[in-house]
Design a protein around this motif. Structure first.
Motif, PDB file in Angstrom:
ATOM      1  N   ASN A 159       1.068  -1.566  -0.272  1.00  0.00           N
ATOM      2  CA  ASN A 159      -0.439  -0.220  -0.184  1.00  0.00           C
ATOM      3  C   ASN A 159       0.797   1.254   0.039  1.00  0.00           C
ATOM      4  OD1 ASN A 159      -2.270  -1.360   0.350  1.00  0.00           O
ATOM      5  ND2 ASN A 159      -2.669  -1.723   2.328  1.00  0.00           N
ATOM      6  N   ALA A 160       2.141   1.149  -0.435  1.00  0.00           N
ATOM      7  CA  ALA A 160       2.969   2.830  -0.822  1.00  0.00           C
ATOM      8  C   ALA A 160       2.541   3.687  -1.842  1.00  0.00           C
ATOM      9  CB  ALA A 160       4.666   2.155  -1.081  1.00  0.00           C
ATOM     10  N   LYS A 161       2.090   4.305  -1.695  1.00  0.00           N
ATOM     11  CA  LYS A 161       0.766   5.692  -2.126  1.00  0.00           C
ATOM     12  C   LYS A 161       1.918   6.806  -2.787  1.00  0.00           C
ATOM     13  CE  LYS A 161      -2.477   3.139  -1.463  1.00  0.00           C
ATOM     14  NZ  LYS A 161      -3.737   2.808  -2.324  1.00  0.00           N
ATOM     15  N   ARG A 162       3.617   6.376  -2.470  1.00  0.00           N
ATOM     16  CA  ARG A 162       4.301   6.996  -3.397  1.00  0.00           C
ATOM     17  C   ARG A 162       5.111   6.968  -4.534  1.00  0.00           C
ATOM     18  NH1 ARG A 162       5.767  12.388   0.697  1.00  0.00           N
ATOM     19  NH2 ARG A 162       4.458  12.517   2.314  1.00  0.00           N
ATOM     20  N   HIS A 163       5.474   7.700  -4.933  1.00  0.00           N
ATOM     21  CA  HIS A 163       5.999   7.689  -6.649  1.00  0.00           C
ATOM     22  C   HIS A 163       6.710   8.758  -7.131  1.00  0.00           C
ATOM     23  CE1 HIS A 163       8.229   4.799  -9.582  1.00  0.00           C
ATOM     24  NE2 HIS A 163       6.321   5.105 -10.498  1.00  0.00           N
ATOM     25  N   LEU A 164       7.989   8.718  -7.451  1.00  0.00           N
ATOM     26  CA  LEU A 164       8.979   9.489  -8.075  1.00  0.00           C
ATOM     27  C   LEU A 164       7.949  11.016  -8.352  1.00  0.00           C
ATOM     28  CD1 LEU A 164      11.213   7.801 -10.636  1.00  0.00           C
ATOM     29  CD2 LEU A 164      11.765   7.917  -8.575  1.00  0.00           C
ATOM     30  N   SER A 165       9.296  12.296  -7.597  1.00  0.00           N
ATOM     31  CA  SER A 165       8.530  13.619  -7.403  1.00  0.00           C
ATOM     32  C   SER A 165       9.203  14.501  -7.880  1.00  0.00           C
ATOM     33  CB  SER A 165       8.293  13.555  -6.067  1.00  0.00           C
ATOM     34  OG  SER A 165       9.675  14.213  -5.403  1.00  0.00           O
ATOM     35  N   VAL A 166       9.477  15.616  -8.357  1.00  0.00           N
ATOM     36  CA  VAL A 166      10.484  16.560  -8.894  1.00  0.00           C
ATOM     37  C   VAL A 166      11.324  16.256  -8.254  1.00  0.00           C
ATOM     38  CG1 VAL A 166      10.563  19.553  -9.409  1.00  0.00           C
ATOM     39  CG2 VAL A 166       8.369  17.448 -10.242  1.00  0.00           C
ATOM     40  N   GLY A 167      11.071  16.665  -7.045  1.00  0.00           N
ATOM     41  CA  GLY A 167      12.385  16.319  -5.726  1.00  0.00           C
ATOM     42  C   GLY A 167      13.060  14.897  -5.693  1.00  0.00           C
ATOM     43  N   ALA A 168      12.139  14.122  -5.703  1.00  0.00           N
ATOM     44  CA  ALA A 168      13.209  12.659  -6.142  1.00  0.00           C
ATOM     45  C   ALA A 168      14.066  13.558  -8.133  1.00  0.00           C
ATOM     46  CB  ALA A 168      12.454  11.736  -5.987  1.00  0.00           C
ATOM     47  N   ALA A 169      13.519  13.009  -8.724  1.00  0.00           N
ATOM     48  CA  ALA A 169      14.129  13.645 -10.053  1.00  0.00           C
ATOM     49  C   ALA A 169      15.599  14.414  -9.356  1.00  0.00           C
ATOM     50  CB  ALA A 169      13.450  14.329 -11.123  1.00  0.00           C
ATOM     51  N   TYR A 170      15.798  15.563  -8.622  1.00  0.00           N
ATOM     52  CA  TYR A 170      16.926  16.352  -8.644  1.00  0.00           C
ATOM     53  C   TYR A 170      17.359  15.129  -8.099  1.00  0.00           C
ATOM     54  CZ  TYR A 170      19.646  19.955  -6.641  1.00  0.00           C
ATOM     55  OH  TYR A 170      20.895  20.850  -6.803  1.00  0.00           O
ATOM     56  N   LEU A 171      17.292  14.322  -6.889  1.00  0.00           N
ATOM     57  CA  LEU A 171      18.595  13.290  -6.390  1.00  0.00           C
ATOM     58  C   LEU A 171      19.071  12.296  -7.127  1.00  0.00           C
ATOM     59  CD1 LEU A 171      16.120  13.477  -2.536  1.00  0.00           C
ATOM     60  CD2 LEU A 171      18.103  14.137  -3.327  1.00  0.00           C
ATOM     61  N   ILE A 172      18.022  11.861  -8.291  1.00  0.00           N
ATOM     62  CA  ILE A 172      18.464  10.689  -9.020  1.00  0.00           C
ATOM     63  C   ILE A 172      19.220  11.601 -10.094  1.00  0.00           C
ATOM     64  CG2 ILE A 172      17.577   9.470 -11.558  1.00  0.00           C
ATOM     65  CD1 ILE A 172      15.615   8.903  -9.543  1.00  0.00           C
ATOM     66  N   ALA A 173      18.623  12.491 -10.392  1.00  0.00           N
ATOM     67  CA  ALA A 173      20.074  13.763 -11.733  1.00  0.00           C
ATOM     68  C   ALA A 173      21.205  13.181 -10.705  1.00  0.00           C
ATOM     69  CB  ALA A 173      19.665  14.574 -12.198  1.00  0.00           C
ATOM     70  N   LEU A 174      21.071  14.315  -9.247  1.00  0.00           N
ATOM     71  CA  LEU A 174      22.654  14.304  -8.124  1.00  0.00           C
ATOM     72  C   LEU A 174      23.285  12.794  -8.536  1.00  0.00           C
ATOM     73  CD1 LEU A 174      24.073  15.690  -6.447  1.00  0.00           C
ATOM     74  CD2 LEU A 174      22.411  15.291  -4.643  1.00  0.00           C
ATOM     75  N   MET A 175      22.462  11.585  -8.709  1.00  0.00           N
ATOM     76  CA  MET A 175      23.348  10.268  -8.314  1.00  0.00           C
ATOM     77  C   MET A 175      24.450   9.721  -9.606  1.00  0.00           C
ATOM     78  SD  MET A 175      20.357   8.116  -5.851  1.00  0.00           S
ATOM     79  CE  MET A 175      21.178   6.707  -6.374  1.00  0.00           C
ATOM     80  N   ALA A 176      23.306   9.673 -10.627  1.00  0.00           N
ATOM     81  CA  ALA A 176      23.811  10.346 -11.932  1.00  0.00           C
ATOM     82  C   ALA A 176      25.205  10.772 -12.258  1.00  0.00           C
ATOM     83  CB  ALA A 176      22.529  10.091 -12.984  1.00  0.00           C
ATOM     84  N   HIS A 177      25.183  11.657 -12.518  1.00  0.00           N
ATOM     85  CA  HIS A 177      26.253  12.750 -12.065  1.00  0.00           C
ATOM     86  C   HIS A 177      27.429  12.436 -11.429  1.00  0.00           C
ATOM     87  CE1 HIS A 177      28.959  16.776 -12.044  1.00  0.00           C
ATOM     88  NE2 HIS A 177      28.116  17.152 -13.157  1.00  0.00           N
ATOM     89  N   GLN A 178      26.926  12.034 -10.309  1.00  0.00           N
ATOM     90  CA  GLN A 178      28.039  11.556  -9.224  1.00  0.00           C
ATOM     91  C   GLN A 178      28.300  10.762 -10.131  1.00  0.00           C
ATOM     92  OE1 GLN A 178      28.678  12.596  -6.128  1.00  0.00           O
ATOM     93  NE2 GLN A 178      30.494  11.183  -5.910  1.00  0.00           N
ATOM     94  N   LYS A 179      27.971   9.018 -10.152  1.00  0.00           N
ATOM     95  CA  LYS A 179      28.404   8.205 -10.732  1.00  0.00           C
ATOM     96  C   LYS A 179      29.468   8.262 -12.328  1.00  0.00           C
ATOM     97  CE  LYS A 179      28.428   3.855 -11.760  1.00  0.00           C
ATOM     98  NZ  LYS A 179      28.808   2.339 -11.414  1.00  0.00           N
TER      99      LYS A 179
END
Length: 456
Positions: A279-299
């Motif tokens: 019953n998890a009710k959250r999916h990727l958000s704008v802020g989550a996209a920022y964090l994913i982009a940050l992780m990709a840049h770090q990689k």
């Protein structure tokens, strides 16, 4: 244990338990006098710890060809060592594959005594190094009590208890063990493993709880050394999970810290639909996209400097938890997150090397990144333009992608081999919804700017 079968020699002695499949390259061999305890989820004694965990975790991987558990020689005498080695060689020959990579794990001691006279594993490895009966990619020790036992070749030693601790389905093998096995864990899977119990409100979750008010107390109302310690641990756990050194300035402002906390709920932990089916009710958000982009840049570049230049980036982002994907089942949600990560990887990688790879270069392809509209919109400005040809292609990205969408049949690749593949994968994932179709957000590129926006 129907997949593991006993392996007998000519005198009908069982000297091993083995398993194989028709794909993969990795062959893992464990030489341990407690090899028969591989049948037990909870071995009757600690000397069998970790064996079944190794089998369970590695046998489900497509890149694992075979796994064998064999007896440790009864003595350090050459005939006993040769008996086990010949048994292993016979089994390897039955795999009918010359394209394998062998990883050999050897227990230190025979029996429950950790005396040098019982260190048959050391003699076994000495013999293997001297005679090279089979080509081994890597050799290491697997032991309960011999972690600090010196060995001639300075090989790694993995502790059985630490492997056994990872037996739960949601856990992965220890990182150093995965690294030794040459298994690369996707950064997002690593994040989901680290954050499995984040944002719960039960007693097992101490720091990263659902209600930010709990974290606020030790972050901003520190009254004693315990609060100071918990604040440090909270920041450390999040940075370690993301594999990014989040600047302390982001934590010094209460609104900034809260917005990061809420955005993390849309990427991992108990409320992210890609983390659990409960019953998890959250999916990727704008802020989550920022964090994913940050992780990709770090990689790609080994740093997230361009993302962290603005110390106030998260302060005015109360709407950063606004969704860009609709609710999806766990597997689909994870695929969606990986599709977004892969897209950022391709967009951020220098155009002349537009492949999924690490490229620790001095100059980033990201010029600027900024939230707008209280966090509902994220804009990432790049150092290249979708309307201009790249150094490795005559056509620009816009003209390359446009004809693909006009085809009657669009072929989608499972892996993002290039920017076009990554865009197609992301497009497909954004169309999926458990409640209907399409997503409450948009991700597009115009000129030199990638825009991530929520309309919900």
């Amino acid at each position: 244990m129907e997949r593991l079968i006993q392996y007998f020699i000519e005198d009908e002695r069982c000297l091993g338990y083995v398993w194989k499949q028709e794909r993969g390259q990795r062959v893992v061999i464990v030489v341990d006098d407690c090899f028969k305890l591989v049948e037990y989820d909870n071995p009757p004694n600690a000397f069998g710890f970790g064996l079944k965990v190794i089998f369970d975790k590695l046998s489900c991987r497509d890149d694992t060809l075979a796994i064998g558990f064999f007896d440790l020689p009864q003595s350090p005498k050459i005939p006993d060592i040769v008996l086990i080695i010949n048994t292993i060689k016979t089994w390897i020959s039955e795999l009918d594959s010359h394209n394998y990579k062998l990883y050999l794990l050897v227990d230190y001691f025979h029996g429950q005594q950790t005396m040098e006279s019982k260190a048959n594993g050391l003699k076994f490895v000495d013999y293997w190094h001297e005679h090279q009966p089979l080509p081994a990619e890597k050799i290491a020790y697997l032991s309960l009590g011999g972690v600090n036992t010196p060995n001639h070749y300075r090989l790694q030693c993995f502790q059985k208890t630490l492997i056994h601790d990872q037996k739960a389905d949601y856990k992965l093998l220890p990182e150093d063990f995965l690294h030794w096995l040459d298994i690369d864990e996707h950064p997002l899977f690593r994040l989901w493993r680290y954050s499995n119990r984040w944002f719960l409100s039960d007693d097992t979750t101490i720091l990263v709880k659902h209600n930010f008010a709990v974290a606020r107390k030790f972050l901003f109302d520190q009254k004693n050394d315990t609060d100071l310690f918990q604040a440090g641990e909270y920041k450390r756990k999040i940075s370690n999970a993301l594999e990014v050194n989040i600047p302390n300035a982001w934590w010094e402002n209460e609104e900034s810290a809260k917005n990061i906390h809420e955005s993390l709920k849309c990427l991992c932990g108990a409320f992210f639909c890609g983390q659990t089916n409960n019953n998890a009710k959250r999916h990727l958000s704008v802020g989550a996209a920022y964090l994913i982009a940050l992780m990709a840049h770090q990689k790609i570049y080994g740093n997230g400097d361009v993302f962290m230049n603005d110390t106030e980036a998260w302060i005015e982002c109360s709407q950063a938890a606004s969704p860009i994907f609709a609710l999806q089942d766990q597997e689909t949600a994870r695929t969606s997150a990986i599709a977004l990560y892969d897209c950022f990887i391709c967009l951020f990688t220098p155009r002349s090397k537009n492949a999924y790879q690490e490229s620790f270069l001095a100059s980033s392809q990201v010029r600027n990144i900024c939230f707008y509209e209280s966090g509902r919109v994220l804009k990432i400005q790049l150092n290249w333009n979708a309307q201009n040809p790249s150094s490795d292609r005559q056509e620009n990205l816009a003209k390359t992608i446009s004809p693909i969408f006009k085809q009657q049949t669009i072929n989608v690749s499972q892996f993002a081999k290039n920017t076009r593949n990554s865009v197609l994968n992301l497009w497909c994932q954004m169309a999926i919804s458990d409640n209907g179709f399409m997503s409450p957000g948009a991700i597009y590129m115009e000129g030199d700017t990638v825009v991530v926006a929520s309309i919900k």
